[in-house]
Design a protein around this motif. Structure first.
Motif, PDB file in Angstrom:
ATOM      1  N   ALA A  90       1.757   2.598  -1.539  1.00 20.17           N
ATOM      2  CA  ALA A  90       2.087   3.222  -2.807  1.00 20.17           C
ATOM      3  C   ALA A  90       0.761   3.501  -3.469  1.00 20.17           C
ATOM      4  O   ALA A  90      -0.412   2.936  -3.691  1.00 20.17           O
ATOM      5  CB  ALA A  90       2.871   2.080  -3.694  1.00 20.17           C
ATOM      6  N   TRP A  91       0.727   4.683  -4.431  1.00 21.60           N
ATOM      7  CA  TRP A  91      -0.316   5.346  -5.080  1.00 21.60           C
ATOM      8  C   TRP A  91       0.290   6.060  -5.933  1.00 21.60           C
ATOM      9  O   TRP A  91       1.303   6.638  -6.236  1.00 21.60           O
ATOM     10  CB  TRP A  91      -1.095   6.143  -4.179  1.00 21.60           C
ATOM     11  CG  TRP A  91      -0.641   7.368  -3.387  1.00 21.60           C
ATOM     12  CD1 TRP A  91      -0.595   8.715  -3.812  1.00 21.60           C
ATOM     13  CD2 TRP A  91       0.267   7.399  -2.231  1.00 21.60           C
ATOM     14  NE1 TRP A  91       0.171   9.473  -3.206  1.00 21.60           N
ATOM     15  CE2 TRP A  91       0.696   8.835  -2.109  1.00 21.60           C
ATOM     16  CE3 TRP A  91       0.413   6.455  -1.655  1.00 21.60           C
ATOM     17  CZ2 TRP A  91       1.532   9.206  -1.040  1.00 21.60           C
ATOM     18  CZ3 TRP A  91       1.449   6.941  -0.149  1.00 21.60           C
ATOM     19  CH2 TRP A  91       1.779   8.218  -0.238  1.00 21.60           C
ATOM     20  N   ARG A  93       1.445   8.848  -8.510  1.00 19.16           N
ATOM     21  CA  ARG A  93       2.314   9.936  -8.103  1.00 19.16           C
ATOM     22  C   ARG A  93       1.262  11.522  -8.453  1.00 19.16           C
ATOM     23  O   ARG A  93       1.183  12.327  -7.804  1.00 19.16           O
ATOM     24  CB  ARG A  93       3.656  10.056  -8.766  1.00 19.16           C
ATOM     25  CG  ARG A  93       4.317  11.416  -8.381  1.00 19.16           C
ATOM     26  CD  ARG A  93       5.686  11.470  -9.110  1.00 19.16           C
ATOM     27  NE  ARG A  93       6.550  10.270  -8.748  1.00 19.16           N
ATOM     28  CZ  ARG A  93       7.591  10.270  -7.977  1.00 19.16           C
ATOM     29  NH1 ARG A  93       7.808  11.254  -7.151  1.00 19.16           N
ATOM     30  NH2 ARG A  93       8.399   8.990  -7.770  1.00 19.16           N
ATOM     31  N   THR A  94       0.467  11.230  -9.454  1.00 23.42           N
ATOM     32  CA  THR A  94      -0.284  12.405  -9.833  1.00 23.42           C
ATOM     33  C   THR A  94      -1.533  12.318  -8.983  1.00 23.42           C
ATOM     34  O   THR A  94      -2.571  13.215  -9.204  1.00 23.42           O
ATOM     35  CB  THR A  94      -0.578  12.423 -11.367  1.00 23.42           C
ATOM     36  OG1 THR A  94      -1.197  10.920 -11.606  1.00 23.42           O
ATOM     37  CG2 THR A  94       0.403  12.416 -12.344  1.00 23.42           C
ATOM     38  N   ASN A  96      -3.623  12.844  -5.306  1.00 25.17           N
ATOM     39  CA  ASN A  96      -3.614  13.079  -4.016  1.00 25.17           C
ATOM     40  C   ASN A  96      -5.086  13.241  -3.420  1.00 25.17           C
ATOM     41  O   ASN A  96      -5.261  14.239  -2.907  1.00 25.17           O
ATOM     42  CB  ASN A  96      -2.745  14.445  -3.821  1.00 25.17           C
ATOM     43  CG  ASN A  96      -2.383  14.459  -2.213  1.00 25.17           C
ATOM     44  OD1 ASN A  96      -2.585  13.626  -1.356  1.00 25.17           O
ATOM     45  ND2 ASN A  96      -1.952  15.357  -1.760  1.00 25.17           N
TER      46      ASN A  96
END
Length: 122
Positions: A90-91, A93-94, A96
């Motif tokens: 999990a990381w 969402r905004t 990358n």
């Protein structure tokens, strides 16, 4: 111990911290034959462990939880009659970022491949 034996055991679950569908999946409210499984509610994980240690009931945990939450007043017993815990990365969402991408690549390349399993209850 089987799912039917849970009717004679108080299961300690969690309050609003855990979605209802997750609780139903991992901590059924009744045995396969329909007998109710008694419940107590803890507000958080450490409280659940304290309740177990005080003899108020039992709870379910991943097999690795003992590494991080071992207590002298609790014991662990494998219970293969419920679905296994599945883990995911999990990381935000905004984000990358290159760091996230490197982490995911490492997981993909180096994580052990586990055999497929059935989620059926026995």
């Amino acid at each position: 111990m089987t799912l039917e034996d849970l009717a004679a055991t108080t299961i300690i679950t969690f309050a609003a911290a855990i979605p209802q569908y997750w609780q139903e999946y991992h901590c059924p409210r009744q045995t396969p034959s329909g007998r109710p499984i008694p419940r107590l509610v803890a507000g958080y994980w450490q409280e659940a462990l304290a309740m177990v240690g005080a003899g108020k009931g039992a709870t379910f945990a991943s097999a690795r939880a003992e590494q991080y939450y071992a207590r002298p007043d609790t014991a662990r017993l494998p219970f293969p009659h419920l679905p296994r815990f599945e883990y995911v990365a999990a990381w935000p969402r905004t984000s990358n970022s290159p760091l996230v991408q490197a982490f995911l690549q490492t997981i993909h390349q180096d994580a052990p491949r586990l055999p497929a399993h059935s989620n059926s209850r026995q």
